[in-house]
Design a protein around this motif. Structure first.
Motif, PDB file in Angstrom:
ATOM      1  N   PHE A   1     -53.143  38.445 -11.799  1.00  0.00           N
ATOM      2  CA  PHE A   1     -52.680  38.544 -13.175  1.00  0.00           C
ATOM      3  C   PHE A   1     -51.532  39.543 -13.207  1.00  0.00           C
ATOM      4  O   PHE A   1     -51.667  40.653 -12.686  1.00  0.00           O
ATOM      5  CB  PHE A   1     -53.807  39.019 -14.096  1.00  0.00           C
ATOM      6  N   HIS A   2     -50.401  39.162 -13.797  1.00  0.00           N
ATOM      7  CA  HIS A   2     -49.211  40.008 -13.819  1.00  0.00           C
ATOM      8  C   HIS A   2     -48.737  40.207 -15.252  1.00  0.00           C
ATOM      9  O   HIS A   2     -48.795  39.288 -16.068  1.00  0.00           O
ATOM     10  CB  HIS A   2     -48.076  39.373 -13.011  1.00  0.00           C
ATOM     11  N   LEU A   3     -48.227  41.401 -15.518  1.00  0.00           N
ATOM     12  CA  LEU A   3     -47.647  41.734 -16.814  1.00  0.00           C
ATOM     13  C   LEU A   3     -46.479  42.666 -16.568  1.00  0.00           C
ATOM     14  O   LEU A   3     -46.601  43.613 -15.779  1.00  0.00           O
ATOM     15  CB  LEU A   3     -48.692  42.407 -17.706  1.00  0.00           C
ATOM     16  N   ASN A   4     -45.346  42.404 -17.201  1.00  0.00           N
ATOM     17  CA  ASN A   4     -44.246  43.362 -17.106  1.00  0.00           C
ATOM     18  C   ASN A   4     -43.405  43.341 -18.371  1.00  0.00           C
ATOM     19  O   ASN A   4     -43.393  42.366 -19.119  1.00  0.00           O
ATOM     20  CB  ASN A   4     -43.405  43.155 -15.833  1.00  0.00           C
TER      21      ASN A   4
ATOM     22  N   TYR B   1     -40.351  40.460 -21.947  1.00  0.00           N
ATOM     23  CA  TYR B   1     -41.784  40.503 -21.670  1.00  0.00           C
ATOM     24  C   TYR B   1     -42.137  39.303 -20.795  1.00  0.00           C
ATOM     25  O   TYR B   1     -41.650  38.199 -21.050  1.00  0.00           O
ATOM     26  CB  TYR B   1     -42.596  40.386 -22.968  1.00  0.00           C
ATOM     27  N   THR B   2     -42.982  39.508 -19.796  1.00  0.00           N
ATOM     28  CA  THR B   2     -43.436  38.404 -18.954  1.00  0.00           C
ATOM     29  C   THR B   2     -44.920  38.560 -18.669  1.00  0.00           C
ATOM     30  O   THR B   2     -45.382  39.657 -18.342  1.00  0.00           O
ATOM     31  CB  THR B   2     -42.680  38.358 -17.614  1.00  0.00           C
ATOM     32  N   VAL B   3     -45.659  37.465 -18.807  1.00  0.00           N
ATOM     33  CA  VAL B   3     -47.054  37.399 -18.377  1.00  0.00           C
ATOM     34  C   VAL B   3     -47.146  36.249 -17.383  1.00  0.00           C
ATOM     35  O   VAL B   3     -46.511  35.209 -17.560  1.00  0.00           O
ATOM     36  CB  VAL B   3     -48.044  37.206 -19.547  1.00  0.00           C
TER      37      VAL B   3
ATOM     38  N   SER C   1     -44.132  47.232 -14.555  1.00  0.00           N
ATOM     39  CA  SER C   1     -44.890  46.041 -14.194  1.00  0.00           C
ATOM     40  C   SER C   1     -46.232  46.438 -13.619  1.00  0.00           C
ATOM     41  O   SER C   1     -46.401  47.540 -13.093  1.00  0.00           O
ATOM     42  CB  SER C   1     -44.117  45.182 -13.191  1.00  0.00           C
TER      43      SER C   1
ATOM     44  N   THR D   1     -42.136  33.963 -20.241  1.00  0.00           N
ATOM     45  CA  THR D   1     -41.266  35.117 -20.430  1.00  0.00           C
ATOM     46  C   THR D   1     -40.506  34.968 -21.740  1.00  0.00           C
ATOM     47  O   THR D   1     -40.214  33.849 -22.172  1.00  0.00           O
ATOM     48  CB  THR D   1     -40.297  35.307 -19.241  1.00  0.00           C
TER      49      THR D   1
ATOM     50  N   TYR E   1     -49.716  34.247 -14.105  1.00  0.00           N
ATOM     51  CA  TYR E   1     -50.974  34.059 -13.394  1.00  0.00           C
ATOM     52  C   TYR E   1     -50.678  33.268 -12.127  1.00  0.00           C
ATOM     53  O   TYR E   1     -49.961  32.257 -12.174  1.00  0.00           O
ATOM     54  CB  TYR E   1     -51.989  33.304 -14.245  1.00  0.00           C
TER      55      TYR E   1
ATOM     56  N   TYR F   1     -46.144  31.103 -15.667  1.00  0.00           N
ATOM     57  CA  TYR F   1     -45.704  32.308 -16.364  1.00  0.00           C
ATOM     58  C   TYR F   1     -45.021  31.953 -17.674  1.00  0.00           C
ATOM     59  O   TYR F   1     -44.548  30.835 -17.877  1.00  0.00           O
ATOM     60  CB  TYR F   1     -44.786  33.174 -15.501  1.00  0.00           C
TER      61      TYR F   1
END
Length: 89
Positions: free
Chosen positions: A19-22, A40-42, A9, A59, A44, A57
Motif C-alpha cells: 500500500f503506497h501513499l504520497n 496526491y497519489t494512492v 511518501s 493520482t 496498491y 493507482y
C-alpha cells in the motif's frame, strides 16, 4: 524563478500486498504568484512472484490559477487512474 518544493511518501507492506501513499507540493515561483500545485497519489501493488506484480493507482494534481502541471491550460486540475501488470525480464 525560484521556488521550494517537497514530497512525502510512505508504504506499508503486508505479505504480497503493498500500500503506497504520497503527497508532493511545488510552491509558487517567487516571480509568479499563485503558481503552486499539490499532487496526491494512492497505490496498491500485489506481487504475484519475485518478478511480476499487479498494480493500480490514482493520482490527482490540484493546480493553482497560474500552474499547469499535467495540463495544457493553467489552473486546470489533472487526475488519472491506472491498472496494469509489470514483469521484469
Amino acid at each position: 524563478g525560484k521556488r521550494d518544493n517537497f514530497r512525502r511518501s510512505g508504504a506499508y507492506i503486508m505479505g504480497a500486498s503493498e500500500f503506497h501513499l504520497n503527497v508532493g507540493r511545488a510552491n509558487s515561483y517567487r516571480n509568479l504568484s499563485d503558481s503552486a500545485a499539490t499532487q496526491y497519489t494512492v497505490a496498491y501493488n500485489y506481487n504475484l512472484s519475485k518478478r511480476t506484480k499487479l498494480y493500480t493507482y490514482y493520482t490527482r494534481i490540484n493546480n493553482n490559477r497560474n500552474a499547469s502541471y499535467g495540463v495544457a491550460t493553467a489552473g486546470d486540475d489533472f487526475s488519472s487512474f491506472a491498472v496494469g501488470v509489470r514483469h521484469n525480464f
